[in-house]
Structures are given as C-alpha cells and as structure tokens.
Design a protein around this motif. Structure first.
Motif, mmCIF file in Angstrom:
data_model
loop_
_atom_site.group_PDB
_atom_site.id
_atom_site.type_symbol
_atom_site.label_atom_id
_atom_site.label_comp_id
_atom_site.label_asym_id
_atom_site.label_seq_id
_atom_site.Cartn_x
_atom_site.Cartn_y
_atom_site.Cartn_z
ATOM 1 N N ARG A 112 0.746 -1.117 0.029
ATOM 2 C CA ARG A 112 0.064 0.055 -0.112
ATOM 3 C C ARG A 112 0.773 1.334 -0.014
ATOM 4 O O ARG A 112 1.945 1.121 0.651
ATOM 5 N N ASN A 116 -2.004 6.041 1.425
ATOM 6 C CA ASN A 116 -3.395 5.298 1.578
ATOM 7 C C ASN A 116 -3.534 4.768 2.929
ATOM 8 O O ASN A 116 -4.460 3.817 3.104
ATOM 9 N N SER A 118 -4.191 4.744 7.148
ATOM 10 C CA SER A 118 -4.880 5.557 8.166
ATOM 11 C C SER A 118 -3.781 6.212 9.122
ATOM 12 O O SER A 118 -2.859 5.807 9.139
ATOM 13 N N GLY A 120 -3.201 5.716 12.182
ATOM 14 C CA GLY A 120 -2.769 4.917 13.051
ATOM 15 C C GLY A 120 -1.633 4.026 12.150
ATOM 16 O O GLY A 120 -0.649 3.603 12.838
ATOM 17 N N GLN A 121 -2.111 3.436 11.105
ATOM 18 C CA GLN A 121 -1.212 2.711 10.330
ATOM 19 C C GLN A 121 -0.121 3.622 9.875
ATOM 20 O O GLN A 121 1.075 2.728 9.843
ATOM 21 N N ARG E 12 -13.353 4.657 1.019
ATOM 22 C CA ARG E 12 -12.043 5.386 0.658
ATOM 23 C C ARG E 12 -11.353 4.871 -0.268
ATOM 24 O O ARG E 12 -11.229 3.665 -0.305
ATOM 25 N N ASN E 37 -7.340 0.723 14.377
ATOM 26 C CA ASN E 37 -6.907 1.760 13.266
ATOM 27 C C ASN E 37 -7.147 1.233 12.169
ATOM 28 O O ASN E 37 -7.072 -0.263 11.794
ATOM 29 N N GLY E 38 -7.651 2.058 11.030
ATOM 30 C CA GLY E 38 -7.961 1.658 9.712
ATOM 31 C C GLY E 38 -9.342 1.158 9.508
ATOM 32 O O GLY E 38 -9.684 0.953 8.468
ATOM 33 N N GLY E 40 -11.992 2.829 9.613
ATOM 34 C CA GLY E 40 -12.742 3.827 8.926
ATOM 35 C C GLY E 40 -13.337 4.988 9.708
ATOM 36 O O GLY E 40 -14.318 5.481 9.144
ATOM 37 N N LYS E 41 -13.017 5.035 10.766
ATOM 38 C CA LYS E 41 -13.429 6.440 11.479
ATOM 39 C C LYS E 41 -13.257 7.716 11.048
ATOM 40 O O LYS E 41 -14.426 8.405 10.779
ATOM 41 N N THR E 42 -12.247 7.797 10.536
ATOM 42 C CA THR E 42 -11.888 9.315 9.676
ATOM 43 C C THR E 42 -12.769 9.434 8.613
ATOM 44 O O THR E 42 -13.605 10.490 8.285
ATOM 45 N N THR E 43 -12.971 8.454 7.813
ATOM 46 C CA THR E 43 -13.777 8.070 6.499
ATOM 47 C C THR E 43 -15.212 8.580 6.786
ATOM 48 O O THR E 43 -15.947 9.358 6.279
HETATM 49 N N1 LIG Z 1 -6.468 3.814 -1.883
HETATM 50 C C1 LIG Z 1 -6.892 2.936 -0.852
HETATM 51 N N2 LIG Z 1 -7.072 1.517 -1.177
HETATM 52 C C2 LIG Z 1 -7.309 0.908 -0.200
HETATM 53 N N3 LIG Z 1 -7.457 1.117 0.961
HETATM 54 C C3 LIG Z 1 -7.400 2.224 1.339
HETATM 55 C C4 LIG Z 1 -7.207 3.472 0.544
HETATM 56 N N4 LIG Z 1 -7.021 4.663 1.205
HETATM 57 C C5 LIG Z 1 -7.378 4.308 2.572
HETATM 58 N N5 LIG Z 1 -7.709 3.071 2.627
HETATM 59 C C6 LIG Z 1 -7.891 2.397 3.964
HETATM 60 O O1 LIG Z 1 -9.113 2.889 4.383
HETATM 61 C C7 LIG Z 1 -9.446 2.459 5.695
HETATM 62 C C8 LIG Z 1 -9.993 3.562 6.346
HETATM 63 O O2 LIG Z 1 -9.127 4.676 6.818
HETATM 64 P P1 LIG Z 1 -9.581 5.895 7.711
HETATM 65 O O3 LIG Z 1 -8.317 6.733 7.908
HETATM 66 O O4 LIG Z 1 -11.074 6.096 7.840
HETATM 67 O O5 LIG Z 1 -9.089 4.770 9.275
HETATM 68 P P2 LIG Z 1 -9.549 5.198 10.813
HETATM 69 O O6 LIG Z 1 -10.600 4.503 11.452
HETATM 70 O O7 LIG Z 1 -9.484 6.736 10.883
HETATM 71 O O8 LIG Z 1 -7.969 4.649 11.391
HETATM 72 P P3 LIG Z 1 -7.139 5.705 12.606
HETATM 73 O O9 LIG Z 1 -7.499 5.045 13.637
HETATM 74 O O10 LIG Z 1 -5.763 4.846 12.173
HETATM 75 O O11 LIG Z 1 -7.307 6.883 12.196
HETATM 76 C C9 LIG Z 1 -7.887 2.183 6.338
HETATM 77 O O12 LIG Z 1 -7.794 0.804 6.483
HETATM 78 C C10 LIG Z 1 -6.937 2.568 5.055
HETATM 79 O O13 LIG Z 1 -6.027 1.588 5.162
#
Ligand SMILES: Nc1ncnc2c1ncn2[C@@H]1O[C@H](COP(=O)(O)OP(=O)(O)OP(=O)(O)O)[C@@H](O)[C@H]1O
Ligand code: HEM
Ligand SMILES: Nc1ncnc2c1ncn2[C@@H]1O[C@H](COP(=O)(O)OP(=O)(O)OP(=O)(O)O)[C@@H](O)[C@H]1O
Ligand SMILES: [Mg+2]
Ligand SMILES: [Mg+2]
Lengths: 207, 218, 243, 218, 207
Positions: A112, A116, A118, A120-121, E12, E37-38, E40-43
């Motif tokens: 990845r 792309n 998040s 935390g990642q 996302r 983490n990841g 999708g909270k931010t999304t």
């Molecule tokens: N272009 C992409 N292709 C595939 N997956 C993606 C892409 N962009 C983002 N993602 C994935 O979408 C998911 C949602 O991300 P998001 O930022 O909403 O997570 P989050 O819950 O806010 O995490 P964190 O607690 O780490 O902030 C993540 O798993 C991320 O890896």
C-alpha cells in the motif's frame, strides 16, 4: 552505550524552557518523560537527538547511537510501505525490513502506498523505522498518538524486546504504555524560571 | 547515499513527482515570449540565446522547492540529519538528483526550442554545450537557496528571489557562449568561466547548504 | 435499448472487442492505400515539387489533433453530467493519441516549412495555435498523472478540459489577432469553389483521412479497454488486501 | 467573507507571507532579461512590452500556489468548505486577496521597470492601463489552476503548466495594447478584448474553482 | 436538531470500508466511535461532515449544524492564538472568543503566534474553534491526541457543557474521555465485506 545527561538546559524560541536536567540511561533501561503540555518534552528530545544545541550542560552518548521519532513520521506518501522502510534500512546500512514489518503488524499493508494508510497505520510505519535503524538509543515523542489499544500493546512489546536486547529508550508520553519497569521522570520541577546565565548565541545576553 | 539518490529519482518519477514538468515549462516559455514580444524572426533570433538561458533557469527554479521542502515537511529531513550519512553528502546527492530530473532533460530538449526561436544554425552545438556545463551549477546553487528557505511555508517566491541573483554569473556566461557561438565568434573565455563556476559551485556549495539546513532544523 | 448502456464498462468492453477487429484493419488498409497512392502515384506539384506529398500525413494528423480534443471535451462533459466511468476513461485514453497527432502535424509541418518557407518554424497563427494545443494536451496529461485517485483525476481533468476548451478557442482568436500568417487556408472543404485542391491529390487525401479516423477510433477503443482492465485489476487487488 | 479577505491580507503581510516578493521577482526578471539578451536599447525597446507582460505573468504565477495550498495543508480548507460562507464566494475573495497583494503592486511598479527596458514614452500609460485591466484575470485564472492542483504536493511546476496556456489570450491582448500604445497606434480593440476576458474570468471561473476544490477535498 | 443516519456505506480510495451503519443522535447525546486503526472512523466522520459523498444510505441533519474537527487543526502559524480564533468566529458570525480561550485554558497564550505553541497547546486551540463555531453537532476525530491528562479532563468538561446546552457530539477516540453517559458504537461489525452494489461514481462498477 550509555546516555548521560548532566545539568542540561534547553531552549525554544530563544527562551529557556527546562534547566538543571540530569540523568543516566543504562542499556536495558527506559525513561518515561512526563509533564504537562508545553513543558518542553519535544524540545528536550530534539536537543538529545542533536538537532538543536543545549543552552548549558552536557549530553554524552556514543556517536551514531540515537534514533529519533518525532511528531511527524517522515513518510513519503507516494512510496509503498516496504519502499519507505527499505530506504531507511539502506541509509542505516541494516537489513531486517521484513522483520520490522512483521513486528509492527504491517505485513498485509506492505504494498500500500503510504498516502493510503489511516492515521494509526502511518504511525505504526513510522515506528517500524526505529527497528530498521539498528540504533540502540530510541528517543520517542508521543509514539502512541492515534494508535488503538491493540497497537499500543504491540508497540509496548516491541519496546520491551528492544530493551531486553540491550537497547535503551526515552519516551515522552501522556498515556500508560504498559512498561512498569521503566523509570518515570517528571519534568515539572525542571521548568526554567529564567535564571539561566547569558550564554553564547542566546537572547538572554540582551537582558 | 545511493539509496537516497534512488529514492529521490523514484519520487520524481512517481505520480505527482513532477518529472518532465520542467521540460514542459521550458517549452511554455519558449512559446510565451514570442507571444508577448511579437513574431518577427529577426528580433527573435537576436534574443534567442538569452531567452533560452533564462527559460532553462526559470524551469530549474520552479522545481527547486521540491529538493528539501517536502522532506522538511514530512519530517524526513530531521531523520536524514541524524542518519549515518553526512549531511553534506546528502545535499550533494539531492542536487544531483535534481539535475538528473531537470537540468539534463532541459539540456537535451533545448535545441528543439532553439528552432522555435530561430536560433542561428551554428548556435545549436554551443547551446547544448553551455547548458550541459551550466545546469549543474544551477542545481547546486538552487539547492543552497532551497536549504536557506526550507523553513518557510510555500516559499517559492522567496526562493526565486534569493536564487536568481546567484544565478546571474552563470546566466551571463552561458548566454554569452550561445550568443558568440551563434555569431560564429570565439567562445573559449565564457565557456571556461562557466566551467569554473560549475566546478566551484559543486565543490563548495554543499557545505554551505548543509550548514543552512542544520540551522533551519534547529 | 439506450445509448447509455455502453457506459457500463463490461458492455463497453464486449462491444469494443467486436468493433476493434473491424476498425483496426480498416485503419491499416486505408492508411496503406492512401499513403502509397499519395506518395507514388500522384504527380509532383509544379511549385512545390515532391514535398507536396507531405500533405497526406500532415492534413489528416492536423485534423485529428483537433478532433481528438473535441472528442475529449464531449467525453468530459458526459462524465461530468452523467458520471459514466467509461467516458472519463475514454477521454483519458484519447489524450496521448491526440497529442501524438499534434506532434506529427507539427513535425511534418516543420519538415514542409523548411523547403517551402525557408525556415523550420514560423510564428504563423495556425502553427502557433497548434503549439498551444500541444500545451493543453501536455497539461491535461500531466494532471491525469499527478492525481492518484482515478475518480478525482477524472473529475479534475474534466473540469480542466471544459475550461481549457474555452481558453483554447480564445487563444485561437488572440493568435490570429496577433499575427497574420503564411499558412494556407483550409481548401479541402471548398470543392467547387475557385482554386480547389487538385483532384489528383483530393482522393488519396480522403482515403488517408478515413484511415486516420479509423486509426484514432481503434487506438482509443484499445486504450479505453486497457484502462478499464487496469482499473478492474486495481479494485480486485485492493479488495484482496482488504480481506 | 470580509473576515476571510482580512485574514488573507494579514497573512500575506506577516513574516513569510510573501507580500512584495512578486514585485521583487518582477524587478529581478526585468534585470535578468537584459543580462541574458544583451544591452542594446533598440532591441530592448522592441521587446519591452512583451517582456514586461511575461514578467508580470510569471510573478503572478509564482505566488499562485499560496492561494489554496497552505489552507489545504493545515486543514483550514476542510473547515472553510463546511463553514456558512459559499465556497464560490470564498474562492472569489481569495482571488481578490491575491490580486491585492500581487497584481496591484505589480501594476503600480511596472512603469518603473519600463524605464529599465527603454519602453518608449507613450507606452507608460497603456502599460498601466493594460496591467490594471489584465491582472485581475491573471488572479482569477490562477485561482482556478491552484484549485485544480491543490491536492498535489509542491505542485508549483504542474500549476504553471496548467495555468500558462490559459494565460495566453490575456498575455497577447495585454502585450498588444502596450505595443500599439508605445507605437502610437490605436489600442481600442485589444483593450476591449482584454476587458472582456477579465470580466468573463471573474464572473465564471469562481464556480469552476469551487467545483475543483470540492473534488479535491473529497 | 437531530442527526439521523440510515444504512450508510462509506468508501475511501474507491473501496467500501464501512456499511450498514445507522444511528440517531438526539440533542444532548454523545456517541463514541470505537474501532481498530484503519476501520474507517475518519472516513465516516468526513462523510457525516459532508466532505465526501456516502456510497449508499442517508444522512439527515439540519443544514449548517455540523462542526468538524479533523486530525489537522487548521491553524495559521503566523497568526496569534486570538487572531486564529477570531477569524473562525467571524466566519461563523458568532462572538465568544474570550470565553472559548478561557474554557480551553489558552488565556495566557493569547498573543503567542500559533507556530510557537507545543503540540498539545495547538490541539487545545484547534478544539477552541468548536466553541466559536456555534454549531450544535460536533464531529471530533481523535480530539485528545497530544493532550496531557489535565487537558483531557478540561476537554471532557467542555464536551459535557456542550451536551448539557443541547448540543450533540460524535467522537472517534481510542482513549477514555470520562464521558460515562455517552453511547459507545463499536464499528467492527460494520466493516464492509465488499458486497455493496455497483453505484454512482464508484469503482465497483468495474467488477
Ligand atoms: N486507496 C486506498 N486503497 C485501499 N485502502 C485504502 C485506500 N485509502 C485508504 N484505505 C484504507 O481505508 C481505511 C480507512 O481509513 P480511515 O483513515 O478512515 O481509518 P481510521 O479508522 O480513521 O483509522 P485511524 O484510527 O488509524 O485513524 C484504512 O484501512 C485505509 O488503509
Ligand atoms: C508545424 C507547422 C504546421 C502546422 C501546425 C500546421 C497545421 C495545419 C492544420 C491544422 C491544417 C488543417 C487545416 C484545415 O484543414 O482546417 C493544415 C493543413 C495544411 N497545411 Fe499545415 N501546418 C504546418 C505547416 C505547414 C507547412 C510548412 C505547409 C506548407 C507550405 C503546410 C501546408 C498545409 C496545407 C497545404 C494544408 C491543407 C490545407 C487544406 O487544403 O485544407 N502546413 N496544417
Ligand atoms: N518562540 C517562542 N516563544 C516563547 N515560547 C515558545 C516559543 N516557541 C515555543 N515556546 C514554548 O516552548 C514550550 C516547549 O514546547 P514543547 O513543544 O517542547 O512542549 P512539549 O512538552 O513537547 O508539549 P506537548 O506535550 O504539548 O507536545 C511550550 O510552552 C511553547 O509554548
Ligand atoms: Mg511535544
Ligand atoms: Mg483516523
């Protein structure tokens, strides 16, 4: 392989923020920095890392032994996870990218692009960089920001393994990392009250 | 160091990395100037050497802020400064990478643009030679300027302002080489001076740039 | 059945697979016939000599360079208004093809200008507007490449194409205002008027034109299908990683 | 909206805000071009209108990426998009602020640079008039370009590539006004066309820019 | 004044990350989003804020009722603390800059430029913006990042006061905010398994 700090004073924006700091960090030991927002944790860590000069006092550490992890992760959004790590491994002349990925639970995300990930990642990837730096002394500035509980535990285990292998760590954090063996250093008593002597290249010379 | 070079080249070639844009900008200038100045071949031929050199210079300039600013923003510069490679070396490598993705393509494409500006026939060889000799200086000097302004957000304009005066000698000698070459005159002196500037800049400026970076990181 | 069915990527791919085997050979055939006829079986011009034969490459390429941009404009509008992915991808696929036609027109023009006008390049309005068209193509392609998310890139380039078209037309007028040129006016549509194109050149030119239109269609179909496949691959890959 | 205008102006005037840099860059170009082209007054006078206009255009261009990119990076653009002012209005205000800190000073300073480039005496008034009329178009068109590339990191070069072709009509009519004015000819037609472009750009482009911004924020 | 979400799916990077979400948030209620983490909270929060379209489902909220606080704070480094806040107050047509400064314990820092704040102080300023937005529904993405314990408590009190005044809040966080009255929503069960239909503007059209 020891980090010894004596009578250190650090400044930011031309003002002394912490003074009279002293500690010694033996291999295998961890030091947790505590203190309210704005007390000067980031400033202290940057000074220890050699990115800015201290005002007074000495820092002695073996050369090239310090790995610093700041608020920012230093990731390249257009490179993949593996490429990001492999670059730092090459710079430090180490291997172990695979192991680092595995330790920070990034193996599934390896291809990845960093853009792309998040929040935390991204942070996990930033921390994986420490593992490939091959350096014994880690300076960590709020390493667990944005990490979920599982990742915090994962990271605690990584730090513990690093300590067991003879490394050391200075960690600024507001939360509990699950490292009961670590010393705590509360920075509040060291807050500067502005009585530092005028010194080389320092604004107080104008007072 | 090689890892750094490879990374920088890879970043430039990736989506959004901006490879080839310098070239496109160079072409653009070669089109805009006649649009502003007017189409007469005679006038254009007279100003062609100067315009081509100014164009190369501006194309270089516009890509300078990528040299360090991106690394500064995402924190990699902090990490590079504490990494086991000397910062001077890192600076030199970054200037080299900049030249490879900007100066070199510009040099190779310049003769084509010479056609657009009615550059006289004898001038082409000297245009190539002067750019090949001069663009490395543009990259080194530019890296120094970029190191100076790395802490300034979106400092593109400030950077131009700092760097352009430093570019003056390179520009004068470079354009002079082409002008004399195009007129069939002897180009030895300006060419030698151009080479001297380039060598001097490549040898000395990385130290100044590394110093500037250290100060900015503080 | 509505025309919009072809906006479905699957349906489009199937149709393209059926159309391509017809269009591609047609393009090859027409171009081969037209060029050979034009190069070897037409008389030399009394003024221009053998150089006149560049016309068989120059004019079709020049016309398609403009038409490709118009096609991109239409496809972009369809994408912006009805959000059919295929049209966005078709616009993307057409851009490099159009740019290559522009380059061919410029290069053949330059080769022609050397014997005819004594210079490789002249700031004639038509030539200049072609150079500007090339810049528009370059900008469009650069924007596609700079933006990573495909839908975002499609949206942005769509907007750019629409706004750019307005400015391209404006530039055309501005350039005409700026300089009166050497380049000859269009005569190919003036059959029956005075000073028409010599019939000896006319018919091979028409064959070449048909050939190059077919070539354009074939290339765009092929590239669009490739884009669709790439996109599908990316989705499959991303989904596997997600599991 | 007025708060936004005041903020943008204040940011430009603060340290590192870049006010005056466009001007300095303009001045630099006016110095560099004679250095590259050679000092003969006759040639310079001939190319002066074109060079001044191209210079103004480039000075504008270099400050464009500050219009939205800074706000995008620090997250304020997200917040502005959800704020109770229409994004179209915000875009127009930001283009206005850009004009106030770039186009307006450029216009006022241009006659000075005309002297450096031996612009004939009758040209000065028309230089001022054409820049005053044309630079608002440069800012609106530039804001559109900046909105397109706001998601691209350090996209300065890409921005130039997208925006400069859009600047062509403005440049041609603007330079033509000055050229004709300097030669004592009638300038009515190009001046009217320049005004038309400016009005059109100011009226229509904020909508396109706001659309592009929304897409980029997605 | 209610936020109602029905059968929402969010994407996302062209991939559906969460689906089948539904909840209603009455005035005075808070919802805490949990998930690794990841997930999708931010999304999700960006979708709720109207910054990106949902894939499916409906979000109904009164117009102009949502204030969003993202990972980034939207501060201008060269403006002072007060100037930063006053700008947002002017944009939202509200007053109360002084009160907001006092609530987030920023009064002493009021004339400091934002560039010279520490990480935690910046965050406090970012949160103070919510108070001057005058909007009832707050969407908060990890609001307590970099905050020390005292500031977290401070922030908890601010949120509670907001709820008591009839506001509502959706908060994504990994730590405990001290809001026992808030509902918890664990996002794990809503993770998308890729069975969303091909839809308008969405990559799955290609499958
Ligand atoms: N272009 C992409 N292709 C595939 N997956 C993606 C892409 N962009 C983002 N993602 C994935 O979408 C998911 C949602 O991300 P998001 O930022 O909403 O997570 P989050 O819950 O806010 O995490 P964190 O607690 O780490 O902030 C993540 O798993 C991320 O890896
Ligand atoms: C690089 C420069 C040139 C460019 C970009 C260019 C562009 C074009 C274009 C766009 C057309 C199609 C016009 C139309 O049919 O509406 C065209 C046609 C044509 N061009 Fe050029 N041209 C160039 C150079 C030349 C030169 C040097 C000559 C030779 C003198 C030439 C001769 C012609 C002729 C004869 C036609 C056909 C006109 C007709 O009958 O329709 N062109 N060119
Ligand atoms: N130019 C300046 N003038 C005065 N004070 C400044 C200046 N720049 C920074 N400071 C102050 O220096 C102090 C040290 O900041 P530092 O970033 O080290 O804090 P920190 O302990 O890391 O805080 P946090 O936990 O919030 O990250 C802060 O109180 C900050 O406000
Ligand atoms: Mg800190
Ligand atoms: Mg998040």
């Amino acid at each position: 392989m020891e980090l010894v700090v004596q009578d250190l004073a650090v400044a930011r924006g031309g003002l002394c923020v912490l003074e009279g700091l002293g500690f010694a960090l033996a291999p295998g030991a961890a030091l947790i920095l505590r203190g309210a927002n704005g007390i000067g944790k980031t400033t202290l860590l940057r000074t220890l890392a050699g990115l800015q000069p201290g005002l007074r006092g000495t820092i002695s550490a073996p050369p090239e032994s310090i790995a610093y992890a700041a608020h920012a992760d230093g990731l390249k959004a257009t490179l993949t996870v593996t490429e990001n790590l492999a670059f730092w491994a090459a710079v430090h002349g180490t291997s172990g990218v695979e192991a680092a990925l595995a330790h920070m639970n990034l193996t599934l995300l390896r291809d990845r692009r960093a853009a792309n990930l998040s929040a935390g990642q991204k942070r996990r990837l930033g921390l994986a960089r420490l593992l490939v730096s091959g350096r014994p002394i880690w300076l960590l500035d709020e390493p667990t920001v944005s990490l979920d509980t599982a990742s915090v535990a994962l990271f605690g285990a990584v730090v513990r393994a690093h300590l067991a292998a003879g490394g050391a760590a200075v960690i600024a954090t507001h939360i509990d990392l699950g490292l009961p063996e670590a010393q705590l250093l509360d920075l509040t008593p060291f807050r500067a009250r502005g009585e530092v002597q005028a010194s080389h290249g320092f604004d107080e010379a104008f007072l | 160091m090689i890892a750094l070079l490879i990374r920088d080249l890879r970043l430039a070639l990736r989506a959004g990395g901006g490879f080839g844009l310098g070239l496109a900008f160079f072409l653009l200038l070669a089109v805009l100037i006649p649009l502003g100045v007017g189409p007469e071949g005679g006038t254009l031929a007279k100003i062609a050497p100067g315009i081509l050199w100014v164009g190369a210079l501006l194309a270089c300039l516009l890509s300078l802020d990528r040299i360090f600013a991106l690394d500064f923003e995402d924190g990699s510069l902090d990490l590079l400064a504490t990494a086991p490679i000397p910062l001077e070396g890192a600076v030199a490598v970054k200037a080299l990478a900049h030249w490879l993705v900007t100066g070199l393509p510009l040099t190779l494409a310049a003769p084509l643009l010479g056609v657009l500006l009615h550059l006289p026939g004898q001038g082409y060889g000297w245009l190539l030679a002067s750019l090949a000799l001069g663009t490395p200086a543009l990259s080194s000097i530019g890296a120094f300027g970029a190191a100076l302004v790395v802490g300034v957000k979106r400092g593109g304009l400030l950077l131009s302002l700092l760097v352009l005066p430093l570019y003056v000698p390179t520009l004068i000698f470079g354009a002079e080489v082409v002008k004399r070459g195009a007129a069939g005159m002897d180009v030895g002196v300006p060419l030698a001076l151009l080479a001297a500037i380039t060598l001097g800049a490549m040898a000395a400026l990385p130290f100044a740039s590394a110093l500037a970076l250290r100060i900015n990181l503080r | 059945m509505s025309l919009w069915e072809y906006a479905n990527p699957k349906k489009f791919s199937e149709t393209a697979a059926r159309v391509l085997p017809v269009v591609a050979p047609l393009a090859g055939l027409c171009l081969a016939v037209g060029l050979i006829w034009g190069f070897f079986f037409t008389p030399e011009d009394y003024k221009q000599g053998a150089t006149v034969k560049i016309i068989f490459l120059h004019v079709p390429a020049a016309m398609m360079a403009i038409n490709a941009w118009i096609m991109m404009l239409v496809a972009s509008l369809v994408w912006i208004v009805r959000r059919h992915h295929v049209s966005a991808l078709a616009a993307r696929a057409a851009a490099p093809v159009g740019m290559v036609f522009t380059l061919i027109a410029l290069a053949t023009g330059a080769f022609w200008g050397q014997p005819m006008w004594g210079t490789w390049w002249e700031w004639d309005p038509r030539l200049t507007s072609f150079l500007i068209l090339l810049l528009f193509y370059l900008g469009y392609i650069a924007l596609w490449q700079a933006v990573e998310d495909p839908d975002t890139a499609a949206d942005l380039t769509g907007v750019l194409c629409v706004v750019g078209s307005v400015f391209a037309v404006l530039s055309r007028y501005a350039v005409k205002f700026w300089n009166q040129g050497l380049h000859q006016d269009s005569t190919i549509m003036k059959v029956g008027e005075k000073d028409p194109l010599d019939p000896a050149y006319y018919w091979p030119l028409i064959v070449c034109l048909i050939g190059i239109v077919a070539l354009f269609v074939a290339l765009v179909l092929l590239r669009t299908v490739t884009e669709i496949r790439l996109r599908r691959l990316a989705v499959i890959e991303a989904r596997e990683k997600q599991e």
